[in-house]
Scaffold this motif. Structure first.
Motif, PDB file in Angstrom:
ATOM      1  N   UNK A   1      10.926  -2.069   5.155  1.00 27.58           N
ATOM      2  CA  UNK A   1      10.079  -2.243   4.225  1.00 27.58           C
ATOM      3  C   UNK A   1      10.826  -3.120   3.329  1.00 27.58           C
ATOM      4  N   UNK A   2      11.839  -3.865   3.509  1.00 26.14           N
ATOM      5  CA  UNK A   2      12.410  -4.604   2.289  1.00 26.14           C
ATOM      6  C   UNK A   2      13.053  -5.773   2.865  1.00 26.14           C
ATOM      7  N   UNK A   3      12.474  -6.969   2.823  1.00 27.27           N
ATOM      8  CA  UNK A   3      12.838  -7.855   3.683  1.00 27.27           C
ATOM      9  C   UNK A   3      12.318  -9.493   3.232  1.00 27.27           C
ATOM     10  N   UNK A   4      13.033 -10.459   3.454  1.00 24.99           N
ATOM     11  CA  UNK A   4      12.321 -11.905   3.009  1.00 24.99           C
ATOM     12  C   UNK A   4      11.452 -12.128   4.374  1.00 24.99           C
ATOM     13  N   UNK A   5      10.366 -12.329   4.034  1.00 22.39           N
ATOM     14  CA  UNK A   5       9.227 -12.358   4.930  1.00 22.39           C
ATOM     15  C   UNK A   5       9.774 -13.752   6.029  1.00 22.39           C
ATOM     16  N   UNK A   6       9.807 -14.855   5.175  1.00 24.05           N
ATOM     17  CA  UNK A   6      10.200 -15.987   5.907  1.00 24.05           C
ATOM     18  C   UNK A   6      10.824 -16.922   4.948  1.00 24.05           C
ATOM     19  N   UNK A   7      11.781 -17.672   5.362  1.00 25.21           N
ATOM     20  CA  UNK A   7      12.646 -18.621   4.614  1.00 25.21           C
ATOM     21  C   UNK A   7      12.230 -19.929   4.941  1.00 25.21           C
ATOM     22  N   UNK A   8      11.775 -20.946   4.103  1.00 25.15           N
ATOM     23  CA  UNK A   8      11.174 -22.224   4.438  1.00 25.15           C
ATOM     24  C   UNK A   8      11.844 -23.055   3.092  1.00 25.15           C
ATOM     25  N   UNK A   9      13.110 -23.511   3.239  1.00 29.38           N
ATOM     26  CA  UNK A   9      13.541 -24.081   2.231  1.00 29.38           C
ATOM     27  C   UNK A   9      14.512 -25.380   2.484  1.00 29.38           C
ATOM     28  N   UNK A  10      14.640 -26.305   1.594  1.00 31.89           N
ATOM     29  CA  UNK A  10      15.381 -27.445   1.726  1.00 31.89           C
ATOM     30  C   UNK A  10      16.752 -27.184   1.673  1.00 31.89           C
ATOM     31  N   UNK A  11      17.543 -27.918   2.373  1.00 31.33           N
ATOM     32  CA  UNK A  11      19.171 -27.599   2.556  1.00 31.33           C
ATOM     33  C   UNK A  11      19.771 -27.616   1.360  1.00 31.33           C
TER      34      UNK A  11
ATOM     35  N   UNK B   1       9.863 -12.440  -0.951  1.00 29.15           N
ATOM     36  CA  UNK B   1      10.560 -10.957  -1.138  1.00 29.15           C
ATOM     37  C   UNK B   1       9.480  -9.741  -0.917  1.00 29.15           C
ATOM     38  N   UNK B   2       9.516  -9.239  -0.074  1.00 38.63           N
ATOM     39  CA  UNK B   2       8.684  -7.791   0.138  1.00 38.63           C
ATOM     40  C   UNK B   2       9.851  -6.590  -0.094  1.00 38.63           C
ATOM     41  N   UNK B   3       9.481  -5.801  -1.318  1.00 40.50           N
ATOM     42  CA  UNK B   3      10.597  -4.798  -1.658  1.00 40.50           C
ATOM     43  C   UNK B   3       9.573  -3.478  -1.781  1.00 40.50           C
ATOM     44  N   UNK B   4      10.420  -2.424  -1.177  1.00 37.19           N
ATOM     45  CA  UNK B   4       9.891  -1.220  -1.497  1.00 37.19           C
ATOM     46  C   UNK B   4      11.272  -0.089  -1.702  1.00 37.19           C
ATOM     47  N   UNK B   5      11.367  -0.195  -3.134  1.00 29.76           N
ATOM     48  CA  UNK B   5      12.647   0.376  -3.533  1.00 29.76           C
ATOM     49  C   UNK B   5      12.697   2.109  -3.210  1.00 29.76           C
ATOM     50  N   UNK B   6      11.366   2.771  -2.907  1.00 26.70           N
ATOM     51  CA  UNK B   6      11.393   4.006  -2.585  1.00 26.70           C
ATOM     52  C   UNK B   6      11.726   4.273  -1.272  1.00 26.70           C
ATOM     53  N   UNK B   7      11.454   3.404  -0.405  1.00 27.54           N
ATOM     54  CA  UNK B   7      11.629   3.529   0.986  1.00 27.54           C
ATOM     55  C   UNK B   7      12.791   2.400   1.597  1.00 27.54           C
ATOM     56  N   UNK B   8      14.136   2.946   1.207  1.00 30.39           N
ATOM     57  CA  UNK B   8      15.057   1.704   1.176  1.00 30.39           C
ATOM     58  C   UNK B   8      15.574   1.424   2.821  1.00 30.39           C
ATOM     59  N   UNK B   9      14.632   0.815   3.679  1.00 28.74           N
ATOM     60  CA  UNK B   9      15.098   0.630   4.659  1.00 28.74           C
ATOM     61  C   UNK B   9      14.651  -0.901   4.999  1.00 28.74           C
ATOM     62  N   UNK B  10      15.272  -1.486   6.137  1.00 29.66           N
ATOM     63  CA  UNK B  10      14.892  -2.890   6.218  1.00 29.66           C
ATOM     64  C   UNK B  10      13.617  -3.093   6.814  1.00 29.66           C
TER      65      UNK B  10
ATOM     66  N   UNK C   1       0.700  -1.346  -0.106  1.00 29.78           N
ATOM     67  CA  UNK C   1       0.080   0.033   0.080  1.00 29.78           C
ATOM     68  C   UNK C   1       0.851   1.144   0.162  1.00 29.78           C
ATOM     69  N   UNK C   2       2.097   1.189   0.496  1.00 29.53           N
ATOM     70  CA  UNK C   2       3.034   2.295   0.526  1.00 29.53           C
ATOM     71  C   UNK C   2       3.945   2.116  -0.729  1.00 29.53           C
ATOM     72  N   UNK C   3       3.562   1.647  -1.627  1.00 25.36           N
ATOM     73  CA  UNK C   3       4.275   1.781  -2.905  1.00 25.36           C
ATOM     74  C   UNK C   3       5.581   0.477  -3.320  1.00 25.36           C
ATOM     75  N   UNK C   4       5.274  -0.586  -2.496  1.00 27.28           N
ATOM     76  CA  UNK C   4       6.163  -1.826  -2.603  1.00 27.28           C
ATOM     77  C   UNK C   4       5.502  -2.561  -3.382  1.00 27.28           C
ATOM     78  N   UNK C   5       6.239  -3.882  -3.573  1.00 25.26           N
ATOM     79  CA  UNK C   5       5.723  -5.093  -4.106  1.00 25.26           C
ATOM     80  C   UNK C   5       5.987  -6.343  -3.730  1.00 25.26           C
ATOM     81  N   UNK C   6       5.680  -7.507  -4.038  1.00 25.07           N
ATOM     82  CA  UNK C   6       6.256  -8.894  -3.256  1.00 25.07           C
ATOM     83  C   UNK C   6       6.606  -9.832  -4.326  1.00 25.07           C
ATOM     84  N   UNK C   7       7.599 -10.567  -4.310  1.00 23.73           N
ATOM     85  CA  UNK C   7       7.832 -11.708  -4.993  1.00 23.73           C
ATOM     86  C   UNK C   7       7.766 -12.901  -4.477  1.00 23.73           C
TER      87      UNK C   7
END
Length: 287
Positions: free
Chosen positions: A47-57, A36-45, A23-29
């Protein structure tokens, strides 16, 4: 079953948080292994983070290389969240990449619908901030570099909300002076209270508690059937939110990059000459 024990409630709360950044101009991949949650216009952690990691070794390298390459190409320093207990292989890999966990884990808390509202401190007036107050509140949430862009995004989200979405800037005032501020965001049936911050001179006097209690009585929070979520980065805040009816649903280790870290992936192996070379055509002389 309490909301904190319902997997669907946790997923709805995580989705609401993504939508808040969007809603504040970001996007998610969404990748295989995390979001991945990204907001290039507000470059602080925040608003820019990997929301969770669930991955095989055996898939972590491919996921992290792709995720970090996306952030680093944009000169963004993301934070990375991994549900506790963090697998040893993931912790070792993130440390190898230069990330370090914060001193305390983060908690995602969900509020019991049966919880009775707690009266705010009588010394504070809690209300929705006016448009004229937004520039002042933007300074609560961002530094000088990001303030103008954050204020622009906040104004757009407030004046032109998308269907099924609502953003409410809350403020607690004492003696005519703003003491604490927060953003209430609703997306479909879920609600989140974000960015609770208190002026240093007012900390420890109940301003934030009064503000959150007041926001929970806002119709946009009170009348939604889904979860009401908040994030905590300290055990002390977990306990305080417990007094307002919140329960810890999930705890995450949050990994961040030091300020002097280089935004580049380390080489996987020492430099070496190519192992394959194209065939050479025979010379015209036949030599």
């Amino acid at each position: 079953m309490s909301p904190a024990q319902e997997p669907d409630a946790v997923e709805a709360a995580l989705r609401e948080e993504r939508e808040f950044v969007l809603s504040l101009g970001g996007y998610a991949l969404e990748l295989a292994g995390g979001v991945l949650v990204v907001n290039e216009r507000i470059p602080v952690p925040r608003f820019n983070f990997v929301q969770y990691v669930r991955v095989h070794r055996n898939r972590q390298s491919a996921f992290l290389e792709r995720a970090l390459d996306h952030f680093f190409q944009r000169a963004l320093r993301p934070s990375i969240r991994a549900e506790r207990p963090v697998p040893d292989f993931l912790d070792a890999t993130l440390r190898h990449l230069g990330f370090r966990p914060t001193p305390d884990p983060w908690s995602l808390l969900l509020r019991r619908r049966s919880a009775r509202p707690r009266a705010g401190g009588a010394r504070y007036e809690v209300r929705t901030a006016t448009g004229d107050e937004l520039p002042l509140l933007a300074g609560f949430w961002t530094g000088t570099t990001e303030r103008e862009e954050f204020l622009r995004a906040l104004t757009v989200a407030l004046e032109h909300p998308n269907p099924g979405e609502c953003l409410v800037p809350g403020i607690a005032i004492r003696d005519g002076v703003p003491a604490s501020a927060a953003l209430l965001h609703a997306h479909r049936s879920a609600v989140g209270v974000h960015g609770v911050v208190t002026q240093p001179s007012e900390r420890g006097q109940g301003a934030a508690t009064a503000l959150v209690a007041g926001l929970l009585e806002d119709p946009h929070a009170r009348d939604k059937p889904g979860p009401v979520a908040m994030w905590s980065d300290t055990p002390r805040l977990d306990r305080r939110l417990g007094d307002l009816g919140f329960e810890v649903a999930v705890r995450y280790s949050v990994y961040e990059l030091p300020a002097d870290a280089e935004l580049a992936l380390p080489s996987a192996s020492p430099p070496a000459p190519p192992r394959w070379r194209p065939p050479r055509r025979p010379s015209p002389t036949g030599a």
